[in-house]
Design a protein around this motif. Structure first.
Motif, PDB file in Angstrom:
ATOM      1  N   GLY A  97       8.534-133.349   0.809  1.00 54.85           N
ATOM      2  CA  GLY A  97       8.888-133.825   0.605  1.00 54.85           C
ATOM      3  C   GLY A  97      10.183-133.518  -0.189  1.00 54.85           C
ATOM      4  N   VAL A  98      10.347-131.903   0.068  1.00 55.26           N
ATOM      5  CA  VAL A  98      11.703-131.673  -0.791  1.00 55.26           C
ATOM      6  C   VAL A  98      13.208-131.145   0.644  1.00 55.26           C
ATOM      7  N   GLU A 149      19.235-130.513  -4.557  1.00 55.76           N
ATOM      8  CA  GLU A 149      19.307-130.939  -5.756  1.00 55.76           C
ATOM      9  C   GLU A 149      17.779-130.420  -5.886  1.00 55.76           C
ATOM     10  N   ALA A 150      17.077-131.147  -4.713  1.00 54.13           N
ATOM     11  CA  ALA A 150      15.312-131.022  -5.023  1.00 54.13           C
ATOM     12  C   ALA A 150      14.955-129.816  -4.973  1.00 54.13           C
ATOM     13  N   ALA A 151      15.582-129.310  -4.114  1.00 52.35           N
ATOM     14  CA  ALA A 151      14.977-127.589  -4.048  1.00 52.35           C
ATOM     15  C   ALA A 151      14.816-126.848  -5.656  1.00 52.35           C
ATOM     16  N   ARG A 152      15.958-126.923  -5.668  1.00 47.56           N
ATOM     17  CA  ARG A 152      16.620-126.754  -7.706  1.00 47.56           C
ATOM     18  C   ARG A 152      15.960-126.957  -8.269  1.00 47.56           C
ATOM     19  N   ASP A 210       2.351-130.494  -0.419  1.00 51.68           N
ATOM     20  CA  ASP A 210       2.410-129.879   0.891  1.00 51.68           C
ATOM     21  C   ASP A 210       3.315-128.477   0.959  1.00 51.68           C
ATOM     22  N   VAL A 211       2.826-127.749   2.018  1.00 56.21           N
ATOM     23  CA  VAL A 211       4.426-126.704   2.647  1.00 56.21           C
ATOM     24  C   VAL A 211       4.356-126.865   3.943  1.00 56.21           C
ATOM     25  N   ALA A 212       5.558-127.165   4.247  1.00 59.69           N
ATOM     26  CA  ALA A 212       6.281-127.802   5.339  1.00 59.69           C
ATOM     27  C   ALA A 212       6.501-126.354   6.341  1.00 59.69           C
ATOM     28  N   GLU A 213       7.501-124.896   5.513  1.00 61.41           N
ATOM     29  CA  GLU A 213       7.669-124.222   6.477  1.00 61.41           C
ATOM     30  C   GLU A 213       7.270-122.456   5.908  1.00 61.41           C
ATOM     31  N   VAL A 214       7.129-121.636   5.927  1.00 60.08           N
ATOM     32  CA  VAL A 214       7.617-120.313   5.093  1.00 60.08           C
ATOM     33  C   VAL A 214       8.038-119.298   5.761  1.00 60.08           C
ATOM     34  N   LEU A 274      20.052-125.632   0.824  1.00 61.11           N
ATOM     35  CA  LEU A 274      20.322-125.821   1.719  1.00 61.11           C
ATOM     36  C   LEU A 274      20.036-126.991   2.491  1.00 61.11           C
ATOM     37  N   GLU A 275      18.522-126.295   2.988  1.00 59.02           N
ATOM     38  CA  GLU A 275      17.961-127.914   3.548  1.00 59.02           C
ATOM     39  C   GLU A 275      16.320-127.546   2.273  1.00 59.02           C
ATOM     40  N   GLY A 276      15.993-127.863   1.603  1.00 55.26           N
ATOM     41  CA  GLY A 276      15.380-127.752   0.319  1.00 55.26           C
ATOM     42  C   GLY A 276      14.288-126.286   0.368  1.00 55.26           C
TER      43      GLY A 276
END
Length: 159
Positions: free
Chosen positions: A58-59, A63-66, A41-45, A7-9
């Protein structure tokens, strides 16, 4: 409300080791897909039991996540899960000579992959052919990283 897959990447990640704690310390990883590697770069885990939800800089769309689906995440050794007795990092196994107890060289390890029911070792034979065999104690014995070899206990498994 918590994150939704895609949903949010966010992407769903299943660690090979089953360990998830070390992922929270990652700032940058390498994503490998279709033979191509890209630093990300990792934004969140967010740990979720046996898997994780990860979001990369940036993801930020489904669509970008897919587009990241099926990618391998490669982290530096300093961020890898700790090894238990008899465990090895795949990168350390690649290139090892596959040798019988009599000293006959069969080839070398090209890769170790997940075969669904367990890990498979991909061996490039001296002829150049590639063969897969279950990476199990009954087929492969002592690993000698210093000598650059692994013992092949049952040569027929590569036949």
């Amino acid at each position: 409300m918590g994150p939704h897959f895609g949903l949010e990447g966010f992407v769903k990640v299943r660690p090979f080791s089953g360990e998830t704690d070390h992922f929270s310390r990652l700032a940058t990883v390498t994503l490998r897909k279709n033979g191509e590697e890209k630093a990300q770069d990792v934004a969140e885990v967010i740990p979720r039991g046996g898997f994780l939800l990860m979001r990369f800089a940036g993801v930020d769309s489904p669509e970008a996540a897919r587009l990241l689906g099926g990618a391998e995440i490669i982290a530096g050794r300093e961020h890898s899960a700790p090894l238990k007795e008899g465990e090895y990092y795949v990168e350390d196994l690649k290139g090892l000579e596959v040798v019988t107890a009599e000293g006959q060289v069969f080839g070398h390890i090209a890769d170790v992959v997940d075969g669904g029911g367990g890990q498979l070792v991909e061996v490039t034979l001296l002829s150049g052919e590639k063969r897969f065999a279950p990476f199990r104690n009954e087929f492969f014995g002592e690993v000698s990283l210093g000598e650059g070899r692994i013992a092949l206990l049952e040569p027929w498994v590569l036949g």
